[in-house]
Design an enzyme around this catalytic site. Structure first.
Site, PDB file in Angstrom:
ATOM      1  N   HIS A  47       0.818  -1.204   0.000  1.00  0.00           N
ATOM      2  CA  HIS A  47       0.000   0.000   0.000  1.00  0.00           C
ATOM      3  C   HIS A  47       0.861   1.266   0.000  1.00  0.00           C
ATOM      4  O   HIS A  47       0.383   2.352   0.324  1.00  0.00           O
ATOM      5  CB  HIS A  47      -0.948  -0.005   1.200  1.00  0.00           C
ATOM      6  CG  HIS A  47      -2.051  -1.008   1.053  1.00  0.00           C
ATOM      7  ND1 HIS A  47      -1.816  -2.360   1.064  1.00  0.00           N
ATOM      8  CD2 HIS A  47      -3.382  -0.856   0.866  1.00  0.00           C
ATOM      9  CE1 HIS A  47      -2.971  -2.999   0.900  1.00  0.00           C
ATOM     10  NE2 HIS A  47      -3.924  -2.119   0.769  1.00  0.00           N
ATOM     11  N   ASP A 176      -4.903  -2.520  11.538  1.00  0.00           N
ATOM     12  CA  ASP A 176      -5.107  -2.019  10.180  1.00  0.00           C
ATOM     13  C   ASP A 176      -5.477  -3.219   9.328  1.00  0.00           C
ATOM     14  O   ASP A 176      -4.617  -4.022   8.964  1.00  0.00           O
ATOM     15  CB  ASP A 176      -3.824  -1.340   9.674  1.00  0.00           C
ATOM     16  CG  ASP A 176      -3.921  -0.859   8.233  1.00  0.00           C
ATOM     17  OD1 ASP A 176      -5.014  -0.933   7.644  1.00  0.00           O
ATOM     18  OD2 ASP A 176      -2.887  -0.420   7.700  1.00  0.00           O
ATOM     19  N   MET A 177      -6.756  -3.370   9.028  1.00  0.00           N
ATOM     20  CA  MET A 177      -7.190  -4.589   8.341  1.00  0.00           C
ATOM     21  C   MET A 177      -8.232  -4.304   7.272  1.00  0.00           C
ATOM     22  O   MET A 177      -9.129  -3.484   7.439  1.00  0.00           O
ATOM     23  CB  MET A 177      -7.762  -5.594   9.346  1.00  0.00           C
ATOM     24  CG  MET A 177      -8.939  -5.094  10.162  1.00  0.00           C
ATOM     25  SD  MET A 177      -9.702  -6.382  11.185  1.00  0.00           S
ATOM     26  CE  MET A 177     -10.688  -7.258   9.959  1.00  0.00           C
ATOM     27  N   TRP A 228     -18.863 -15.305   6.991  1.00  0.00           N
ATOM     28  CA  TRP A 228     -20.113 -14.528   6.963  1.00  0.00           C
ATOM     29  C   TRP A 228     -20.063 -13.309   7.886  1.00  0.00           C
ATOM     30  O   TRP A 228     -20.726 -12.313   7.641  1.00  0.00           O
ATOM     31  CB  TRP A 228     -21.295 -15.426   7.317  1.00  0.00           C
ATOM     32  CG  TRP A 228     -21.112 -16.229   8.567  1.00  0.00           C
ATOM     33  CD1 TRP A 228     -21.407 -15.865   9.844  1.00  0.00           C
ATOM     34  CD2 TRP A 228     -20.555 -17.544   8.647  1.00  0.00           C
ATOM     35  NE1 TRP A 228     -21.079 -16.851  10.725  1.00  0.00           N
ATOM     36  CE2 TRP A 228     -20.559 -17.909  10.027  1.00  0.00           C
ATOM     37  CE3 TRP A 228     -20.075 -18.456   7.719  1.00  0.00           C
ATOM     38  CZ2 TRP A 228     -20.086 -19.137  10.469  1.00  0.00           C
ATOM     39  CZ3 TRP A 228     -19.614 -19.679   8.158  1.00  0.00           C
ATOM     40  CH2 TRP A 228     -19.618 -20.015   9.521  1.00  0.00           C
ATOM     41  N   LYS A 229     -19.246 -13.378   8.933  1.00  0.00           N
ATOM     42  CA  LYS A 229     -19.149 -12.242   9.857  1.00  0.00           C
ATOM     43  C   LYS A 229     -18.440 -11.063   9.194  1.00  0.00           C
ATOM     44  O   LYS A 229     -18.854  -9.911   9.333  1.00  0.00           O
ATOM     45  CB  LYS A 229     -18.432 -12.664  11.137  1.00  0.00           C
ATOM     46  CG  LYS A 229     -19.200 -13.712  11.930  1.00  0.00           C
ATOM     47  CD  LYS A 229     -18.483 -14.108  13.204  1.00  0.00           C
ATOM     48  CE  LYS A 229     -19.285 -15.166  13.963  1.00  0.00           C
ATOM     49  NZ  LYS A 229     -18.606 -15.566  15.231  1.00  0.00           N
ATOM     50  N   GLY A 306       0.154  -4.141  15.230  1.00  0.00           N
ATOM     51  CA  GLY A 306       1.106  -3.039  15.227  1.00  0.00           C
ATOM     52  C   GLY A 306       2.359  -3.296  16.039  1.00  0.00           C
ATOM     53  O   GLY A 306       3.231  -2.420  16.134  1.00  0.00           O
TER      54      GLY A 306
END
Length: 336
Positions: A47, A176-177, A228-229, A306
């Site tokens: 990123h 951070d996901m 599904w969550k 982190g």
């Protein structure tokens, strides 16, 4: 493939020169370049530099207006709403987190929503921005449709990254996901390196789980984190961010040829203004110590979100930042 090592200041300098050539003002070019370089510095190349060529492409195609600055569309105490005017995504996000921090320092809590912006690149940058000002920070964004509903065979949801950042003297906790098991930036890294994912990361066109990044990318069928969550969480975050910002939803973004016009949310808390006069460092330390005392299978180590960032940052500052040689060469061509 063996990565090259590039000094941090050189990486910032090269990206800055390129953005100046693309008509960024001096301050904005330097900040955008720094945000890209920080992603690599902290070990998140997918990123950072890896996305820079696409950033330039979006500028060339007119999806990013390099001179556009956010415009306020509403203000209600500690809550503000802004229009990003299709400006550079990382600059817009940095601006909005700064506004949320300022409001939190004044009121204890600050919330800023942003519509009509572009990809913020590494969302973790803005969590770190909050903790470096002693604030708890939460932010999330929607994306184009690039993840299926649970049981679905087409991309209807966004991977809608979520960041939660908690200040801590020893080492901040910064989650951070993406809401896909693997972000598309990471999937692309495996694809470029001709490697399989270490775990199932999506579906092929027949609905079978697969670790093959090429098969996942064909129809953008990344596996929702938590099955599904994760799919449910993606849906509600998209509803929240598009309603609160009065911006585009994932469905609406999907009507565009490219991913732009997205919506984002930034929330900060500053505890001294909320009557919490002593920051609960001991409580957080106890939680982390208990978490890390987990018994494990084999030689695995339990890490909190982190945990390795600061050590990775220090190492890369001392030894140079690993960069993909092909991507670095393509970037250097921009200033030759």
């Amino acid at each position: 493939m063996v990565d090259l090592k590039v000094p941090y200041e050189e990486l910032v300098g090269v990206l800055n020169k390129i953005l100046l050539k693309r008509n960024f003002s001096r301050g904005r070019a330097y900040l955008s370049a720094t945000l890209f370089a920080k992603a690599n510095l902290d070990g998140v190349a997918s990123h950072g530099l890896n996305r820079f060529p696409h950033y330039l492409q979006m500028i060339s195609e007119g999806c990013i207006n390099v001179n556009a600055e956010p415009e306020q569309t509403g203000s209600f105490g500690p809550f503000e709403r802004w229009d990003g005017k299709l400006g550079p995504g990382n600059l817009n996000a940095h601006f909005c987190m700064k506004r949320a921090i300022s409001a939190a320092k004044a009121h204890g809590m600050g919330c800023v929503t942003l519509r009509n912006t572009n990809h913020w690149m590494r969302g973790g940058n803005f969590g770190w921005q909050a903790v470096e000002k002693d604030c708890l920070g939460i932010c999330f964004t929607n994306t184009k449709p690039n993840m299926p509903a649970w049981g679905g065979k087409e991309a209807k949801l966004g991977n809608n990254p979520l960041i939660v950042a908690i200040p801590r003297k020893k080492n901040p906790v910064v989650l951070d996901m993406a809401l896909s098991q693997f972000s598309y930036g990471k999937i692309n890294t495996y694809l470029k390196n001709k490697e399989s994912l270490p775990y199932d990361g999506g579906f092929d066109q027949d609905g079978n789980l697969t670790r093959d990044p090429q098969k996942i990318m064909e129809k953008e069928l990344a596996l929702p984190a938590g099955l599904w969550k994760g799919a449910g969480l993606s849906l509600v975050l998209d509803i929240l961010v598009s309603v609160l910002s009065e911006g585009h939803s994932t469905y609406e973004i999907g009507k565009h040829k490219e991913e732009y016009g997205i919506s984002q949310f930034f929330l900060c808390f500053y505890l001294p203004k909320l009557g919490i006069t002593a920051y609960p460092e001991e409580k957080i330390d106890e939680i982390i110590e208990n978490f890390k005392s987990s018994s494990v299978f084999g030689s695995a180590k339990v890490r909190f979100p982190g945990e390795n960032t600061l050590s990775t940052r220090r190492y890369n500052l001392e030894n140079g930042i690993p960069v993909d040689p092909d991507i670095w060469e393509s970037v250097l061509e921009e200033i030759r």
